[in-house]
Design a protein around this motif. Structure first.
Motif, short mmCIF file in Angstrom:
data_model
loop_
_atom_site.label_atom_id
_atom_site.label_comp_id
_atom_site.label_asym_id
_atom_site.label_seq_id
_atom_site.Cartn_x
_atom_site.Cartn_y
_atom_site.Cartn_z
N ASN A 1 4.07 42.53 20.99
CA ASN A 1 4.59 42.75 19.64
C ASN A 1 4.05 44.09 19.10
N ASN A 2 4.96 44.97 18.72
CA ASN A 2 4.53 46.23 18.10
C ASN A 2 5.27 46.48 16.78
N TRP A 3 5.77 45.39 16.14
CA TRP A 3 6.52 45.42 14.88
C TRP A 3 7.89 46.10 15.02
N GLU A 4 8.21 46.53 16.22
CA GLU A 4 9.58 46.94 16.53
C GLU A 4 10.21 45.92 17.46
N PHE A 5 9.52 45.62 18.51
CA PHE A 5 9.93 44.55 19.43
C PHE A 5 8.97 43.38 19.19
N ILE A 6 9.54 42.22 18.78
CA ILE A 6 8.73 41.07 18.39
C ILE A 6 9.15 39.85 19.21
N GLN A 7 8.14 39.09 19.67
CA GLN A 7 8.39 37.84 20.39
C GLN A 7 8.55 36.73 19.35
N PRO A 8 9.74 36.16 19.18
CA PRO A 8 9.95 35.12 18.18
C PRO A 8 9.24 33.82 18.57
N ASP A 9 8.40 33.34 17.66
CA ASP A 9 7.73 32.06 17.90
C ASP A 9 8.56 30.95 17.25
N ASN B 1 20.78 38.69 3.98
CA ASN B 1 19.95 37.71 3.28
C ASN B 1 18.62 38.33 2.89
N LEU B 2 17.96 37.66 1.97
CA LEU B 2 16.61 38.05 1.59
C LEU B 2 15.64 37.32 2.53
N ILE B 3 14.97 38.06 3.41
CA ILE B 3 14.05 37.45 4.37
C ILE B 3 12.71 38.17 4.32
N LYS B 4 11.71 37.51 4.86
CA LYS B 4 10.34 38.02 4.80
C LYS B 4 10.04 38.87 6.02
N ASP B 5 9.38 40.01 5.76
CA ASP B 5 8.93 40.88 6.84
C ASP B 5 7.52 40.44 7.24
N GLU B 6 7.36 40.05 8.52
CA GLU B 6 6.07 39.55 8.98
C GLU B 6 4.96 40.59 8.90
#
Length: 595
Positions: A130-138, A160-165
């Protein structure tokens, strides 16, 4: 009809006062009562129209804003290099880091486009990092409603309004799934719309303006406390949640309000956004109510002042009109020298000035008509002088023409053709001269008279005389006064040929020049001495009224030209003793008057 008669008989002062009361005071009171009731409605409608325009502007600007992430998402979903970096089976972390470092497209997009703040690619790949560009979805991410919906929609975009991890903040984001390999595995692309760019669109609005997604969550607002909330949390009617595009009356915060809604449906998207603007009716009409109260006071004071002013104005106007009427009566009795002075620049003052100007104009016109008749009389007199001085008044024209025709026929029978031709030319010249009236004739007729005259002189002088006529073809029908060129040609022969044994060449030239036509008669005859030329010029310069000419020649021609066309058309004579003489005149406009 009785009313009209009564109004016509009424004095100006009373008429103006009555007109003011009936046409101003009464309608003003009635219309004021009506308009105060309509003013609130107009203000509300104008505000609603303004809000509708503002909402449409926000919709268009927001649409332009989200086109950027939509376009970027399309490019990334078909970017095979991105897919390879996301799904590659890496042997070590070093290889992962190297691959991420070499793939710079995502970082480039963020730097190039201010409309987006971040891009995230969710792809399941156990060997990746994970480098905030390519993320492994949990499990937390894959269980989100937006993630499931993106996978289900098969490549369409969602908003949609979504949260940035990364920073645990919410953003309006584009969500889109894409295939990562041939096995059917899918990834999800998320592009955050930049908050500052979205806020810059909304902050310009004076009314509360919201952008909500299909879940009724506020994804953008010009009031920070509403961001991220659901519409149901705002103190408003429940029907706002389900309303689509249009304008509605509602209650927000316990106040009667207007709501304007516009839909934004981006292309290739499974859902859209709504732009909602709300304004309170009481806030809009507050200023209008103050204006109404102030207007009542102002109108009342104005009416009282106007009543006093109209009476004074009517008195002043009636006195000035009475003075004008008396002056017109004097002029009607023939007093042209009277002058009326009425102060002021209004219609009455202007009317008095125009009447004074009219009196002067009529007086000047009478004098001008008299002068014109005098000038016309002089022209006719000069024309008659030429006509009667060329023919002896004692000769009977019919007897003369019949005699000349008999001589010509006799010469023709005896085969004396040159004599017959000379007699015919003389007869033609005399006939045209006798028939010349006071009006204008075509130039070709005047030139024909010149040709006849030169033909007769050619018979007399034979080879000693040579001549030419050079005329612009388009001037043949130009109207000119009769006997305006022939006397100049005659003058050239008399003064240029009689005193020159070797003969002479005479040239007549009629040429169009700027602003008119130039006529020039040239000869290479005896010419004039400087003293004689100065004497001739001085004679021509003397006013037509000051000298009467007893000759047909250039004096008469010059007088008629000056009378008809002005001093600029006077004869111009240039001569050199023993060499040449040039006589020139100018006809302005290329056509003579037919008056």
């Amino acid at each position: 009809m009785n009313f009209i008669r009564i109004m016509n008989d009424m004095k100006m002062k009373k008429k103006l006062a009555l007109t003011f009361f009936s046409a101003a005071v009464l309608p003003l009171v009635l219309s004021g009562l009506f308009l105060t009731g309509k003013l609130r409605e107009i203000v509300i409608n104008n505000a609603s129209s303004q809000v509708s325009d503002n909402v449409e502007r926000v919709r268009k600007r927001t649409e332009e804003l989200i086109k950027v992430p939509l376009d970027i998402s399309y490019r990334l979903t078909i970017d095979n290099r991105m897919k390879m970096v996301a799904t590659k089976k890496y042997e070590s972390y070093t290889e992962v880091i190297q691959a991420y470092r070499e793939y710079t497209d995502i970082r480039d997009y963020i730097q190039l486009y201010k409309e987006i703040s971040s891009i995230r690619v969710y792809v399941v790949n156990p060997e990746a990092l994970n480098n905030w560009e390519f993320i492994q979805p949990d499990n937390t991410i894959t269980s989100e409603a937006w993630y499931k919906e993106a996978i289900h929609q098969k490549g369409l975009a969602g908003w949609n309004l979504i949260k940035d991890e990364r920073n645990d903040t919410e953003h309006l984001s584009l969500i889109r799934s894409f295939p990562v390999d041939s096995t059917g595995q899918k990834g999800v692309l998320v592009i955050n719309v930049d908050k500052q760019q979205l806020s810059s669109i909304l902050d310009q609005e004076s009314f509360t303006t919201l952008i909500v997604d299909n879940r009724n969550r506020v994804v953008g607002s010009n009031e920070a406390e509403f961001f991220g909330k659901n519409l149901s949390d705002i103190d408003g009617e429940e029907k706002i949640l389900s309303r689509q595009e249009g304008s509605y009356n509602t209650v927000v915060g316990g106040k009667a309000s207007k709501v304007v809604i516009a839909n934004l449906n981006p292309e290739n998207s499974w859902n859209g956004l709504r732009i909602i603007s709300v304004f309170s009716v009481s806030e809009i009409t507050r200023d209008a109510n103050q204006v109404i109260r102030l207007g009542v006071v102002v109108i009342t004071v104005s009416l009282i002042f106007a009543i006093l002013l109209i009476y004074a104005s009517a008195s002043l106007l009636s006195r000035r009109l009475f003075r004008l009427s008396k002056h017109m009566s004097k002029v009607g009795m023939g007093s042209w020298e009277t002058y009326l002075h009425i102060d002021g620049k209004d219609e009455v003052g202007l009317l008095s000035k125009q009447f004074n100007a009219l009196v002067r104009s009529v007086h000047d016109l009478v004098q001008e008509v008299q002068e014109t008749n005098h000038q016309k009389s002089l022209v006719e007199q000069r024309q008659n002088e030429i006509k009667f001085k060329m023919l002896a008044s004692q000769i009977n024209p019919h007897f003369l023409f019949n005699s000349l025709e008999s001589i010509r026929m006799e010469a023709h029978i005896r085969r004396q053709d040159d004599i017959a031709e000379a007699v015919w030319l003389l007869s033609t010249l005399l006939r045209s001269s006798l028939e010349a009236g006071n009006g204008n004739i075509p130039l070709r007729e005047e030139l024909e008279r010149v040709r006849c005259y030169l033909g007769m002189q050619k018979f007399r002088y034979e080879d000693r005389l040579k001549y030419s006529l050079v005329v612009d073809p388009d001037l043949q029908e130009m109207p000119v006064p009769p006997l305006i060129i022939q006397p100049l040609v005659e003058n050239s022969i008399v003064h240029g040929l009689d005193n020159r044994e070797e003969g002479a060449v005479i040239k007549v030239e009629v040429k169009r020049i700027p602003k008119g036509v130039r006529v020039k008669v040239c000869d290479n005859g005896a010419g004039f001495s400087a003293e004689r030329l100065a004497s001739i010029r001085a004679e021509l310069a003397v006013s037509v009224h000051e000298q009467e000419s007893k000759r047909i020649g250039i004096r008469n021609v010059n007088d008629r030209l000056v009378i008809l066309y002005g001093a600029s058309s006077a004869l111009s004579i240039e001569s050199e003793l023993g060499k040449c003489t040039y006589i020139t005149f100018f006809i302005p406009g290329g056509a003579a008057s037919n008056d």
